[in-house]
Design a protein around this motif. Structure first.
Motif, short mmCIF file in Angstrom:
data_model
loop_
_atom_site.label_atom_id
_atom_site.label_comp_id
_atom_site.label_asym_id
_atom_site.label_seq_id
_atom_site.Cartn_x
_atom_site.Cartn_y
_atom_site.Cartn_z
N UNK A 62 0.83 -1.21 0.00
CA UNK A 62 0.00 0.00 0.00
C UNK A 62 0.86 1.26 0.00
N UNK A 63 1.92 1.27 0.80
CA UNK A 63 2.79 2.45 0.87
C UNK A 63 3.42 2.76 -0.49
N UNK A 64 3.77 1.72 -1.24
CA UNK A 64 4.38 1.92 -2.56
C UNK A 64 3.34 2.35 -3.59
N UNK A 65 2.13 1.84 -3.48
CA UNK A 65 1.11 2.10 -4.50
C UNK A 65 0.53 3.51 -4.44
N UNK A 66 0.36 4.03 -3.24
CA UNK A 66 -0.25 5.35 -3.11
C UNK A 66 0.82 6.44 -3.19
N UNK A 67 0.41 7.65 -3.59
CA UNK A 67 1.34 8.76 -3.76
C UNK A 67 2.06 9.10 -2.45
N UNK A 68 1.38 8.89 -1.33
CA UNK A 68 1.95 9.14 -0.01
C UNK A 68 1.73 7.88 0.83
N UNK A 69 2.63 7.59 1.75
CA UNK A 69 2.47 6.37 2.57
C UNK A 69 1.15 6.36 3.34
N UNK A 70 0.64 5.16 3.55
CA UNK A 70 -0.59 5.00 4.35
C UNK A 70 -0.25 4.72 5.81
N UNK A 71 0.96 4.22 6.06
CA UNK A 71 1.42 3.90 7.41
C UNK A 71 2.81 4.49 7.61
N UNK A 72 3.01 5.15 8.74
CA UNK A 72 4.34 5.55 9.19
C UNK A 72 4.70 4.62 10.33
N UNK A 73 5.91 4.09 10.30
CA UNK A 73 6.31 3.18 11.38
C UNK A 73 7.68 3.57 11.90
N UNK A 74 7.88 3.21 13.17
CA UNK A 74 9.18 3.41 13.81
C UNK A 74 9.62 2.07 14.35
N UNK A 75 10.90 1.76 14.17
CA UNK A 75 11.43 0.48 14.65
C UNK A 75 11.36 0.43 16.17
N UNK A 76 11.29 -0.80 16.67
CA UNK A 76 11.31 -1.01 18.12
C UNK A 76 12.68 -0.70 18.68
N UNK A 77 12.81 -0.87 19.95
CA UNK A 77 14.08 -0.59 20.62
C UNK A 77 13.77 -0.14 22.02
N UNK A 78 14.71 0.52 22.67
CA UNK A 78 14.49 0.94 24.05
C UNK A 78 13.25 1.81 24.22
#
Length: 131
Positions: A62-78
């Motif tokens: 979905x993020x690749x198909x739409x002009x703008x991402x549909x989901x923003x994500x941040x990696x896990x960690x502390x």
């Protein structure tokens, strides 16, 4: 051969095409809705009985198909990770749900008629014409 007057379930899959086709269906819509509610791709996947890898693949499609991402994500960690549905993602989900509602309302008679033409549950589906 009539069926009880139950409301037929509607599961629409949209094939959206531009440079590359995107199938937007109930699974991706539900994944978006759960990510919005839970703030996590892994939690949404777990709730749906889906692997994290599969959920991430769907998000990337979905993020690749739409002009703008549909989901923003941040990696896990502390500090922990997380995911949010973007404004675009919210609009995608809103429009998909609106189309579902439109088809259910405007097509109610046709959906009921198609439902009435189905074989009864448990009927033998191995024989007959049209194979």
């Amino acid at each position: 051969m009539t069926h009880p007057a139950t409301s037929p379930r509607l599961r629409i899959k949209l094939r959206l095409e531009y440079d590359s086709p995107l199938i937007l269906g109930p699974g991706k819509a539900e994944l978006l809705a759960r990510i919005a509610r839970l703030g996590s791709i892994s939690a949404a996947a777990r709730e749906m009985g889906m692997s994290y890898k599969r959920a991430w693949t769907l998000v990337e499609e979905m993020n690749v198909a739409f002009a703008h991402p549909v989901i923003d994500s941040a990696r896990g960690g502390p500090g922990g990770g997380g995911a949010t549905v973007t404004e675009t993602g919210g609009k995608v989900l809103t429009h998909y749900r609106a189309l579902e509602s439109l088809l259910l309302e405007a097509g109610a008679n046709d959906l009921q008629a198609l439902n009435a033409l189905l074989r009864p549950e448990g009927a033998d589906r191995t024989g007959g014409a049209g194979r």
